[in-house]
Design an enzyme around this catalytic site. Structure first.
Site, mmCIF file in Angstrom:
data_model
loop_
_atom_site.group_PDB
_atom_site.id
_atom_site.type_symbol
_atom_site.label_atom_id
_atom_site.label_comp_id
_atom_site.label_asym_id
_atom_site.label_seq_id
_atom_site.Cartn_x
_atom_site.Cartn_y
_atom_site.Cartn_z
ATOM 1 N N CYS A 237 95.480 -6.243 15.912
ATOM 2 C CA CYS A 237 94.950 -5.486 14.782
ATOM 3 C C CYS A 237 95.534 -6.033 13.184
ATOM 4 C CB CYS A 237 95.471 -4.093 14.746
ATOM 5 S SG CYS A 237 97.134 -3.831 14.887
ATOM 6 N N THR A 238 96.567 -6.681 13.453
ATOM 7 C CA THR A 238 96.996 -7.336 12.082
ATOM 8 C C THR A 238 96.198 -8.704 11.980
ATOM 9 O OG1 THR A 238 99.398 -6.691 12.650
ATOM 10 C CG2 THR A 238 99.179 -8.317 11.142
#
Ligand SMILES: [Zn+2]
Length: 331
Positions: A237-238
């Site tokens: 997600c980062t």
């Protein structure tokens, strides 16, 4: 001048020393022993000391065993392997096998000191063996340009000690499993003659470790798996939506953009191909600009894609030296 020695005397002394140290072509011929050759090793083996094991009995047999009987296997002829081979050969081990599946890359030359630019592309095991054999009279290193998995029990069983200079946990576990499978038990106790000590070690940048494993008696590689540092991976997600570090941008280009765009046809991303790295680098720069992140460089891109941890020559030397020290503890 502090040097009061007359030039002629000095010249003769150097000539004399050079003759003693000359090793070219000295392999296994009659001139391979000279007075005092093993004096430094004798100091270890024929005297007791503050660090010697309580069971250690000083005597001349140990050196005899080293020179005539002991058969040792070195796994890996890379950064640690070069140091290990040098240390072993210089301290009297004469029958050494080395297994390595790699060939020499130009980036190895700064620390893998048995290799020269002319050797690039050749098997590490072969070149390391040739170098040590030509340099250390009487030493016989036998190379195997193979994977450890290419050998079976009968190969491993012939050694008295196995020393690992590996960079992979998978290979360590395989080796560990092999040595445990060689054990024979009597009433639940391993037969001492079936135990082959494994001296393991590894380095990562300035950090390193070395230890002795006695299969069946002490904690083995699998018992202590949690001691190995986890592989650094960034959360997806980062990478996908909120990058903060230059590494996140590089991973974005590598994991998400590369498979989608397949810039070089079907060929996978090759960390050794400069064009591939350049492509990832440029995409990572675009991504970094979008999120106001600085620090994406070609070098960092290469480091992240190839998961490079800088190898430090002095760490290898210290760790190999420590492993070597374990031999003297065990004798
Ligand atoms: Zn275990």
């Amino acid at each position: 001048m502090a040097d009061a020695e007359e030039p002629e005397k000095k010249r003769r002394r150097i000539e004399d020393l050079t003759e003693k140290m000359a090793v070219d072509g000295g392999h296994m011929d009659t001139g391979c022993e000279w007075d005092g050759r093993w004096n430094h090793v004798r100091k270890f083996l024929e005297r007791s000391g503050p660090f010697t094991h309580p069971d250690f009995e000083p005597g001349t047999e140990s050196l005899q065993f080293l020179l005539e009987t002991c058969k040792i296997l070195v796994i890996g002829a890379g950064g640690l392997g070069c140091e290990l081979l040098k240390d072993l050969a210089l301290s009297g081990f004469r029958l050494i096998h080395v297994v390595d599946m790699d060939t020499i890359d130009v980036s190895n030359l700064n620390r893998q000191f048995l290799f020269r630019p002319k050797d690039v592309g050749r098997p590490k095991a072969d070149v390391a063996a040739e170098f040590v054999n030509s340099r250390i009279p009487g030493c016989e290193v036998i190379p195997h340009f193979k994977k450890i998995q290419d050998f079976d029990e009968s190969f491993y069983r012939q050694f008295h000690i196995i020393v690992c200079g590996l960079d992979s946990i998978i290979a360590r576990r395989w080796m560990n499993g092999m040595l445990i499978s060689l054990l024979s038990y009597e009433d639940g106790v391993p037969d001492p003659s079936s135990i082959i000590p494994l001296i393991d070690g590894g380095t990562e940048g300035f950090k390193g470790n070395a230890r002795v494993i006695l299969p069946g008696m002490t904690a083995c590689i699998d018992c202590t798996l949690e001691l190995y540092p986890p592989q650094i991976n960034f959360p997806m997600c980062t990478i996908a939506s909120m990058p903060r570090l230059p590494e996140h941008c590089i991973e974005y280009a590598r994991i998400l953009q590369w498979p989608k765009e397949n810039p070089f046809g079907d060929s996978g991303l090759d960390g050794d191909n400069p064009e591939h790295i350049q492509w990832v680098f440029e995409r990572a720069q675009e991504r970094a600009a979008e999120f106001n992140i600085t620090g994406v460089t070609y070098r960092l891109t290469q480091g992240v894609v190839k998961r490079i941890i800088p190898a430090v020559a002095s760490t290898n030397a210290v760790i190999a030296g420590m492993k070597h020290f374990f031999f003297s503890l065990r004798h």
